[in-house]
Design an enzyme around this catalytic site. Sequence first.
Site, mmCIF file in Angstrom:
data_model
loop_
_atom_site.group_PDB
_atom_site.id
_atom_site.type_symbol
_atom_site.label_atom_id
_atom_site.label_comp_id
_atom_site.label_asym_id
_atom_site.label_seq_id
_atom_site.Cartn_x
_atom_site.Cartn_y
_atom_site.Cartn_z
ATOM 1 N N LYS A 225 5.666 -7.916 2.449
ATOM 2 C CA LYS A 225 5.439 -7.774 3.888
ATOM 3 C C LYS A 225 4.246 -8.636 4.262
ATOM 4 O O LYS A 225 3.278 -8.743 3.508
ATOM 5 C CB LYS A 225 5.176 -6.307 4.240
ATOM 6 C CG LYS A 225 6.421 -5.446 4.016
ATOM 7 C CD LYS A 225 6.317 -4.033 4.571
ATOM 8 C CE LYS A 225 5.338 -3.174 3.812
ATOM 9 N NZ LYS A 225 5.487 -3.193 2.351
ATOM 10 N N GLY B 212 0.832 -1.193 0.000
ATOM 11 C CA GLY B 212 0.000 0.000 0.000
ATOM 12 C C GLY B 212 0.870 1.247 0.000
ATOM 13 O O GLY B 212 2.025 1.208 0.416
ATOM 14 N N SER B 213 0.316 2.358 -0.457
ATOM 15 C CA SER B 213 1.032 3.620 -0.346
ATOM 16 C C SER B 213 0.861 4.168 1.069
ATOM 17 O O SER B 213 0.118 3.617 1.877
ATOM 18 C CB SER B 213 0.503 4.616 -1.365
ATOM 19 O OG SER B 213 0.795 4.163 -2.669
ATOM 20 N N GLY B 214 1.558 5.266 1.349
ATOM 21 C CA GLY B 214 1.464 5.866 2.671
ATOM 22 C C GLY B 214 2.652 5.536 3.553
ATOM 23 O O GLY B 214 2.710 5.962 4.708
ATOM 24 N N HIS B 215 3.599 4.763 3.007
ATOM 25 C CA HIS B 215 4.778 4.380 3.786
ATOM 26 C C HIS B 215 6.038 5.051 3.251
ATOM 27 O O HIS B 215 7.151 4.635 3.563
ATOM 28 C CB HIS B 215 4.980 2.869 3.742
ATOM 29 C CG HIS B 215 3.789 2.089 4.151
ATOM 30 N ND1 HIS B 215 3.180 2.271 5.365
ATOM 31 C CD2 HIS B 215 3.061 1.159 3.495
ATOM 32 C CE1 HIS B 215 2.134 1.464 5.450
ATOM 33 N NE2 HIS B 215 2.037 0.788 4.327
ATOM 34 N N ASP C 43 -1.304 -8.283 0.926
ATOM 35 C CA ASP C 43 -0.074 -8.290 0.140
ATOM 36 C C ASP C 43 0.289 -9.703 -0.290
ATOM 37 O O ASP C 43 0.636 -9.941 -1.443
ATOM 38 C CB ASP C 43 1.074 -7.680 0.953
ATOM 39 C CG ASP C 43 0.894 -6.188 1.162
ATOM 40 O OD1 ASP C 43 1.577 -5.408 0.497
ATOM 41 O OD2 ASP C 43 0.037 -5.808 1.987
ATOM 42 N N HIS D 99 -0.090 0.836 9.574
ATOM 43 C CA HIS D 99 -1.302 1.167 8.812
ATOM 44 C C HIS D 99 -2.365 1.748 9.725
ATOM 45 O O HIS D 99 -3.548 1.706 9.402
ATOM 46 C CB HIS D 99 -1.904 -0.077 8.164
ATOM 47 C CG HIS D 99 -0.986 -0.763 7.237
ATOM 48 N ND1 HIS D 99 -0.166 -1.771 7.648
ATOM 49 C CD2 HIS D 99 -0.739 -0.570 5.923
ATOM 50 C CE1 HIS D 99 0.544 -2.189 6.598
ATOM 51 N NE2 HIS D 99 0.217 -1.481 5.556
#
Lengths: 212, 212, 330, 330
Positions: free
Chosen positions: D105, D54-57, D110, D219
């Site tokens: 991960k 996911g994005s945001g990391h 995922d 998250h």
Amino acid sequence: MTFDAACGKQWMIAMNKTVQEKKDVLTELDQAVGDGDHGLNMARGFQEVVNKIDANEYEDLGSFFSEVGMTLISTVGGASGPLYGTAFIKLAAQLKGRKQADLPVLAAAFSAALEGIKARGRAEAGDKTMVDVWEPIVTHLLKRGELLQVEELTRLAQEKLEETKNLHAKKGRAAYLGKRSIGHLDPGAASSVYLFTAFADVLKGEIDNEQS
Amino acid sequence: MTFDAACGKQWMIAMNKTVQEKKDVLTELDQAVGDGDHGLNMARGFQEVVNKIDANEYEDLGSFFSEVGMTLISTVGGASGPLYGTAFIKLAAQLKGRKQADLPVLAAAFSAALEGIKARGRAEAGDKTMVDVWEPIVTHLLKRGELLQVEELTRLAQEKLEETKNLHAKKGRAAYLGKRSIGHLDPGAASSVYLFTAFADVLKGEIDNEQS
Amino acid sequence: MKKLINDPNQVVKEMLEGIVAAHPRRLKQLPGTSVLVRSDAPVEGKVGLVSGGGSGHEPSHAGYVGPGMLDAAVSGEVFTSPTPDQIFAAIKAVDSGKGVLLIIKNYTGDVMNFEMAAELAEAEGIAVAKVIVNDDVAVEDSTYTTGRRGIAGTVFVHKIAGAAAEQGASLEEVEAVANKVIANVKSMGMALTPCTVPAAGKPGFELGANEMEIGMGIHGEPGIEKTEIKTAEDIAAALCGKVLADLDIKEKEKTAVMINGLGATPLMELYIVYKKVAALLAENKVEVHDTFVGEYMTSLEMAGCSVTILRLDEQLTLLLEVPADTLVWK
Amino acid sequence: MKKLINDPNQVVKEMLEGIVAAHPRRLKQLPGTSVLVRSDAPVEGKVGLVSGGGSGHEPSHAGYVGPGMLDAAVSGEVFTSPTPDQIFAAIKAVDSGKGVLLIIKNYTGDVMNFEMAAELAEAEGIAVAKVIVNDDVAVEDSTYTTGRRGIAGTVFVHKIAGAAAEQGASLEEVEAVANKVIANVKSMGMALTPCTVPAAGKPGFELGANEMEIGMGIHGEPGIEKTEIKTAEDIAAALCGKVLADLDIKEKEKTAVMINGLGATPLMELYIVYKKVAALLAENKVEVHDTFVGEYMTSLEMAGCSVTILRLDEQLTLLLEVPADTLVWK
Ligand SMILES: Nc1ncnc2c1ncn2[C@@H]1O[C@H](COP(=O)(O)OP(=O)(O)O)[C@@H](O)[C@H]1O
Ligand SMILES: Nc1ncnc2c1ncn2[C@@H]1O[C@H](COP(=O)(O)OP(=O)(O)O)[C@@H](O)[C@H]1O
Ligand SMILES: [Mg+2]
Ligand SMILES: [Mg+2]
Ligand SMILES: [Mg+2]
Ligand SMILES: [Mg+2]
């Protein structure tokens, strides 16, 4: 009662409508035990499904559900994308070449879909996932066959969702919470209730049509 | 009235007491027009001054004020550190070798201190800085000489502080605010009021002593 | 105030200990000071570069100490200029006889403390030059006032002057190139949220749930105006527009661009801002030679960003490209 | 929600455009996908490395794409695993015939999406291996559950497997060394504030003014427990203690340590945390070979940190030291 691609379209349109309306509910459920994206994921995926199927005609239920499944797989992401996607791909495989299906055939196809979910997610009933709605629903569909009362379906799905509240999550993101997952509904189980409710509504429409 | 290193100590102790009590007031003033550290800077600096001078004996006013100035320079930082530090270093230079000083001598020394501040900060009266308190106070001290009434000093300092409210800042961090600086008191002018009030209180104590 | 700290009055001291513990091969702390110098300082035959200022802008300035950039970083208390004795210690530690350049951000406090340190150093016979960075176009420029603040553009001064010094330039040459960067670098920032100086315990200013501050400095000093929150595109256009206008940049000129996060802004958002900045520069036919997106000059945990544009000529381009070996800039 | 964005539903797309605009020499985007690959992909004779999630990391994962680390980063929506078609596109773009390693991960989403992509790739005759990072000791380890999450330790997997691949190791060898890192890396995190997924518009969880969450994921998933805020020293001791215990580290063993900021935590605070971690490791006579302090694997604008410890043997030490040339890790 027979179910064809037109019914399939109605089902997806009804599902999308619910999901758009309940996006925030699903997101809130997922915020409590997960990462808060389940409403967004479902809304993105089923909107895209409706966009895709709206423009197209489908020869058979197989090609219809295959389109649904592929669309979900390629737009949802997360855990729910592969799971719902796999379910529809399995429905497609079972219904390949059929223009329409009756309740026992649909029940068998849903059974394959459930197996697909369980294989992909390695979850069992009791793990506090969508399987906790899918498994009793499939059992019920298989058992009742043509005798299915659609209201039973909706009621059962809702009941099984409520039961996820007391479960200790073993799979999915809620599992990281351990015991703190108890007391919350499972978001994927909730979206599965929407799915089966939309399905039941389509069946009901068909049955009413036939009777009138 | 004469002023010696013991008076100097009283002065610094009184100043530190006020600054510790009013730390938050100074910080709030600086939050409005600057970066919110003036209270912290003054509290750190004058605490250290008191720690330093407490332990030591001073031969003359020069060595006393030199210690005060060096301590402020090396513990305060920011704009106020070099400015107050320079002021005390200038006092020290003027009072070097003197065990005590009377009011006209003190006035001349403060005049040199003010020049030090203005040279270091390149500020003039009206720029909304501590100079707006220092300059009228120094003028008053020079004018009144031995005739000084300590209450006048405190009142004048307070008045001049109030006047900074309507000024448009030209120097220091408040200058970045442009017109938005109008309507706020200058923090360094406020701490200068504390300094001159503490000074006036020491003078008053001396005068009362002499009279009794 | 929610912070990962022990004692609000010890944050700078503890941070410096943490930095030295983490990077013992790169940096050493001058005993009893808040000065970090590159571990091989003083470097023979090289002009020494000293920068610094209040703490709370990390990775500035210790993150830029190392071969090809700074020789020493002096840290004051949070948002408070360091004192002259500390700066003087840094100057002495990095002087190899070729002189020392002080890179000062234009804040009254910094200017005065660095000036006093320079006076002390000159009194001991050390050649010292000073440059004053004033890249913040949010502030009115005027000779009657303090002038403009130094913000993120300072990092380009570190980089380019550092490269020149590493190549053996004289103090005058390093000073000249630093001043060339200063003349050609402009920045402007904005904030979405305030920040809290640990020892103050409460935010330096307030912003409503729907407000932002345009022209924000890097110390929680108020900016030009509070307005409603705008989109990233509008914000990028506002910042970039003012910077470009002030730089008076012409078509085909070459630039380096920095989108700097103030502390709490996700990299995602900085890149969204850059997307628009890149589009604006393309529209203006300005060439972007290199882009830097990240946290270079922060303001504790403030959310917001600044946009910096540096006009490059051939000399500056070459010096910008020389590799450095510091924690942040490599 | 205060964010520098334009449209909450377009953040990933706009971010990727911004990244490519900023770093065109380093990275290219596969048309019509959310995949960023190193500009020279596929690299002949090299195993391809694909990571993502996911994005945001950010800077994960695009910040680690480049020589010596990843060949491609696949970005999903914010906190949502990317879809199999995207991952499959990445695999095809980086395969030079030597096979592709997927670094995943351990999140159900995922794992499933990457698995499906691997199935697609294998069907086209591409050799694919998968490793699953599960370094988060906050989560109970059990074969009956999903197991542990992958968090900041993933970056060490990228680095070390990337170095092995760059040196020409085979797919089996790269997979083996990645699994060696995974077996020897443990992390644990905590949060002081929540974060807000842009499209959700409100924080993923709540924390009182005086509360923190221990064992926080990346998250906004709840952690082990909410407690009162503690000092940095207590927090460091709690995180480090659990990580060390789980790693079962012995005296004189060699480690690399990462103090990772989750997004809004000033570097100052991360170094204050490291100061205590360093002291604890010294107490335990554990050797620290190298230390990394900064934002490596974030959670949007969450305030908090994680502590990661990697046990090093000679092979891992050498591979860790090989220079990489990515945006973040050089
Ligand atoms: N292993 C699994 N098997 C079956 N269902 C699962 C599994 N993991 C997660 N789910 C379902 O997926 C839902 C979460 O979906 P979503 O939030 O969209 O994805 P993510 O967890 O990746 O954010 C859960 O509520 C659960 O019903
Ligand atoms: N150039 C100057 N000349 C005289 N006084 C100044 C000047 N600049 C700042 N000051 C004084 O210093 C005060 C601020 O001190 P402080 O907050 O401790 O330092 P900083 O502004 O560096 O944070 C101002 O309120 C003002 O009175
Ligand atoms: Mg989710
Ligand atoms: Mg101040
Ligand atoms: Mg200050
Ligand atoms: Mg998700």
